[in-house]
Design a protein around this motif. Structure first.
Motif, PDB file in Angstrom:
ATOM      1  N   ILE A 127       0.846  -1.189   0.000  1.00 53.46           N
ATOM      2  CA  ILE A 127       0.000   0.000   0.000  1.00 53.46           C
ATOM      3  C   ILE A 127       0.883   1.242   0.000  1.00 53.46           C
ATOM      4  CG2 ILE A 127      -1.768   1.283   1.268  1.00 53.46           C
ATOM      5  CD1 ILE A 127      -2.595  -1.445   2.519  1.00 53.46           C
ATOM      6  N   PRO A 128       0.691   2.136  -0.967  1.00 53.21           N
ATOM      7  CA  PRO A 128       1.497   3.355  -1.007  1.00 53.21           C
ATOM      8  C   PRO A 128       1.362   4.159   0.287  1.00 53.21           C
ATOM      9  CG  PRO A 128       0.252   3.103  -3.039  1.00 53.21           C
ATOM     10  CD  PRO A 128      -0.245   2.058  -2.085  1.00 53.21           C
ATOM     11  N   GLY A 129       2.473   4.599   0.803  1.00 57.12           N
ATOM     12  CA  GLY A 129       2.471   5.399   2.023  1.00 57.12           C
ATOM     13  C   GLY A 129       2.768   4.609   3.282  1.00 57.12           C
ATOM     14  N   VAL A 130       2.632   3.287   3.232  1.00 55.26           N
ATOM     15  CA  VAL A 130       2.930   2.469   4.412  1.00 55.26           C
ATOM     16  C   VAL A 130       4.447   2.359   4.559  1.00 55.26           C
ATOM     17  CG1 VAL A 130       2.790   0.150   5.417  1.00 55.26           C
ATOM     18  CG2 VAL A 130       0.791   1.159   4.319  1.00 55.26           C
ATOM     19  N   LYS A 131       4.929   2.702   5.746  1.00 55.27           N
ATOM     20  CA  LYS A 131       6.374   2.650   6.006  1.00 55.27           C
ATOM     21  C   LYS A 131       6.819   1.281   6.517  1.00 55.27           C
ATOM     22  CE  LYS A 131       7.402   6.908   5.056  1.00 55.27           C
ATOM     23  NZ  LYS A 131       7.434   7.089   3.634  1.00 55.27           N
ATOM     24  N   ASP A 132       5.971   0.656   7.327  1.00 57.42           N
ATOM     25  CA  ASP A 132       6.332  -0.638   7.903  1.00 57.42           C
ATOM     26  C   ASP A 132       5.047  -1.345   8.316  1.00 57.42           C
ATOM     27  OD1 ASP A 132       7.969  -2.704   8.693  1.00 57.42           O
ATOM     28  OD2 ASP A 132       8.748  -1.702  10.469  1.00 57.42           O
ATOM     29  N   ALA A 133       5.148  -2.647   8.519  1.00 58.28           N
ATOM     30  CA  ALA A 133       4.005  -3.444   8.960  1.00 58.28           C
ATOM     31  C   ALA A 133       4.427  -4.275  10.158  1.00 58.28           C
ATOM     32  CB  ALA A 133       3.534  -4.350   7.832  1.00 58.28           C
ATOM     33  N   GLU A 134       3.581  -4.278  11.162  1.00 56.73           N
ATOM     34  CA  GLU A 134       3.804  -5.110  12.344  1.00 56.73           C
ATOM     35  C   GLU A 134       2.604  -6.047  12.454  1.00 56.73           C
ATOM     36  OE1 GLU A 134       3.838  -4.697  17.174  1.00 56.73           O
ATOM     37  OE2 GLU A 134       4.429  -2.938  16.007  1.00 56.73           O
ATOM     38  N   ILE A 135       2.873  -7.344  12.321  1.00 59.61           N
ATOM     39  CA  ILE A 135       1.802  -8.338  12.344  1.00 59.61           C
ATOM     40  C   ILE A 135       1.932  -9.145  13.630  1.00 59.61           C
ATOM     41  CG2 ILE A 135       0.640 -10.160  11.051  1.00 59.61           C
ATOM     42  CD1 ILE A 135       1.157  -7.461   9.466  1.00 59.61           C
ATOM     43  N   GLU A 136       0.867  -9.162  14.414  1.00 60.83           N
ATOM     44  CA  GLU A 136       0.856  -9.931  15.657  1.00 60.83           C
ATOM     45  C   GLU A 136      -0.128 -11.076  15.529  1.00 60.83           C
ATOM     46  OE1 GLU A 136      -0.316  -9.588  20.387  1.00 60.83           O
ATOM     47  OE2 GLU A 136      -0.133  -7.750  19.227  1.00 60.83           O
ATOM     48  N   LEU A 137       0.302 -12.246  15.916  1.00 63.92           N
ATOM     49  CA  LEU A 137      -0.544 -13.435  15.917  1.00 63.92           C
ATOM     50  C   LEU A 137      -1.064 -13.654  17.327  1.00 63.92           C
ATOM     51  CD1 LEU A 137      -1.621 -15.960  14.443  1.00 63.92           C
ATOM     52  CD2 LEU A 137       0.515 -17.098  15.081  1.00 63.92           C
ATOM     53  N   THR A 138      -2.368 -13.872  17.450  1.00 64.75           N
ATOM     54  CA  THR A 138      -2.969 -14.131  18.747  1.00 64.75           C
ATOM     55  C   THR A 138      -3.983 -15.264  18.615  1.00 64.75           C
ATOM     56  OG1 THR A 138      -4.112 -13.140  20.640  1.00 64.75           O
ATOM     57  CG2 THR A 138      -4.847 -12.453  18.464  1.00 64.75           C
ATOM     58  N   PHE A 139      -4.224 -15.918  19.712  1.00 65.08           N
ATOM     59  CA  PHE A 139      -5.294 -16.927  19.757  1.00 65.08           C
ATOM     60  C   PHE A 139      -6.273 -16.590  20.879  1.00 65.08           C
ATOM     61  CE2 PHE A 139      -1.847 -19.091  17.558  1.00 65.08           C
ATOM     62  CZ  PHE A 139      -2.520 -19.508  16.433  1.00 65.08           C
ATOM     63  N   ASP A 140      -6.274 -15.317  21.277  1.00 65.91           N
ATOM     64  CA  ASP A 140      -7.132 -14.848  22.353  1.00 65.91           C
ATOM     65  C   ASP A 140      -7.927 -13.649  21.861  1.00 65.91           C
ATOM     66  OD1 ASP A 140      -8.292 -14.580  24.854  1.00 65.91           O
ATOM     67  OD2 ASP A 140      -6.686 -13.268  25.581  1.00 65.91           O
ATOM     68  N   PRO A 141      -9.185 -13.781  21.558  1.00 70.86           N
ATOM     69  CA  PRO A 141      -9.987 -14.995  21.711  1.00 70.86           C
ATOM     70  C   PRO A 141      -9.749 -15.957  20.551  1.00 70.86           C
ATOM     71  CG  PRO A 141     -11.348 -13.248  20.798  1.00 70.86           C
ATOM     72  CD  PRO A 141      -9.987 -12.645  21.068  1.00 70.86           C
ATOM     73  N   PRO A 142     -10.003 -17.227  20.801  1.00 71.73           N
ATOM     74  CA  PRO A 142      -9.846 -18.211  19.727  1.00 71.73           C
ATOM     75  C   PRO A 142     -10.841 -17.934  18.595  1.00 71.73           C
ATOM     76  CG  PRO A 142     -10.186 -19.293  21.848  1.00 71.73           C
ATOM     77  CD  PRO A 142     -10.420 -17.827  22.052  1.00 71.73           C
ATOM     78  N   TRP A 143     -10.424 -18.237  17.368  1.00 76.33           N
ATOM     79  CA  TRP A 143     -11.307 -18.083  16.216  1.00 76.33           C
ATOM     80  C   TRP A 143     -12.421 -19.112  16.286  1.00 76.33           C
ATOM     81  CZ3 TRP A 143     -12.909 -21.284  12.275  1.00 76.33           C
ATOM     82  CH2 TRP A 143     -13.562 -20.666  11.209  1.00 76.33           C
ATOM     83  N   THR A 144     -13.611 -18.696  15.877  1.00 82.80           N
ATOM     84  CA  THR A 144     -14.738 -19.621  15.726  1.00 82.80           C
ATOM     85  C   THR A 144     -15.426 -19.301  14.397  1.00 82.80           C
ATOM     86  OG1 THR A 144     -16.399 -18.181  16.755  1.00 82.80           O
ATOM     87  CG2 THR A 144     -15.138 -19.645  18.235  1.00 82.80           C
ATOM     88  N   PRO A 145     -16.193 -20.226  13.848  1.00 82.00           N
ATOM     89  CA  PRO A 145     -16.906 -19.961  12.592  1.00 82.00           C
ATOM     90  C   PRO A 145     -17.871 -18.779  12.688  1.00 82.00           C
ATOM     91  CG  PRO A 145     -16.848 -22.313  13.029  1.00 82.00           C
ATOM     92  CD  PRO A 145     -16.303 -21.625  14.262  1.00 82.00           C
ATOM     93  N   ASP A 146     -18.225 -18.357  13.903  1.00 79.92           N
ATOM     94  CA  ASP A 146     -19.102 -17.197  14.071  1.00 79.92           C
ATOM     95  C   ASP A 146     -18.477 -15.924  13.505  1.00 79.92           C
ATOM     96  OD1 ASP A 146     -20.866 -18.858  15.403  1.00 79.92           O
ATOM     97  OD2 ASP A 146     -20.217 -18.233  17.397  1.00 79.92           O
ATOM     98  N   ARG A 147     -17.153 -15.910  13.334  1.00 76.46           N
ATOM     99  CA  ARG A 147     -16.445 -14.719  12.851  1.00 76.46           C
ATOM    100  C   ARG A 147     -16.535 -14.574  11.323  1.00 76.46           C
ATOM    101  NH1 ARG A 147     -13.688 -11.657  16.038  1.00 76.46           N
ATOM    102  NH2 ARG A 147     -12.385 -10.987  14.314  1.00 76.46           N
ATOM    103  N   ILE A 148     -17.009 -15.601  10.629  1.00 76.09           N
ATOM    104  CA  ILE A 148     -17.128 -15.539   9.167  1.00 76.09           C
ATOM    105  C   ILE A 148     -18.181 -14.492   8.803  1.00 76.09           C
ATOM    106  CG2 ILE A 148     -17.786 -16.841   7.099  1.00 76.09           C
ATOM    107  CD1 ILE A 148     -16.736 -19.358   8.490  1.00 76.09           C
TER     108      ILE A 148
END
Length: 111
Positions: free
Chosen positions: A79-100
Motif C-alpha cells: 500500500i502506497p504510504g505504508v512505512k512498515d508493517a507489524e503483524i501480531e498473531l494471537t489466539f485470544d480470543p480463539p477463532w470460531t466460525p461465528d467470525r465468518i
C-alpha cells in the motif's frame, strides 16, 4: 516534493483501505479471504505510517501460519504510504466460525 511524498498525499491510509488490500490474501485451504474469514482482529494506523495488524488462525496448529503472516505483511507493505508493517498473531480470543462474514455465510448456505 519528491515522488514518495506525492504518492503519500494522494493515498489516505485508512482501516478500510487496509482491509480491502487484505481481502487479496486467500486462505488456500478454505478458498476464502482472511478478512471475510474473520481472521483480522485489529488494525491500527500509527503516526509514522506503520500499520499494526492483530490476527489469528482458524486453529493454533495451522500449517499455513507462517505463509499467511508473510502474505499479510507483504500486502500491507504494497500500500502506497505504508512505512512498515507489524503483524501480531494471537489466539485470544480463539477463532470460531461465528467470525465468518455474512457475505460468505450466504455463499456457503450457512444462513
Amino acid at each position: 516534493m519528491n515522488e514518495e511524498q506525492a504518492v503519500n498525499r494522494e493515498v489516505k491510509l485508512t482501516k478500510e483501505l487496509i482491509l480491502e488490500k487484505l481481502k487479496e490474501v486467500i486462505d488456500p485451504e478454505l478458498g476464502i479471504d482472511i478478512v471475510n474469514l474473520g481472521l483480522i482482529y485489529e488494525i491500527d494506523l500509527r503516526p509514522d505510517n506503520t500499520v499494526y495488524v492483530k490476527m489469528t488462525m482458524t486453529t493454533p496448529g495451522c500449517p499455513l501460519t507462517m505463509w499467511l503472516l508473510q502474505a499479510v505483511e507483504q500486502k500491507v507493505l504494497e500500500i502506497p504510504g505504508v512505512k512498515d508493517a507489524e503483524i501480531e498473531l494471537t489466539f485470544d480470543p480463539p477463532w470460531t466460525p461465528d467470525r465468518i462474514s455474512d457475505e460468505v455465510r450466504k455463499r456457503f448456505g450457512m444462513i
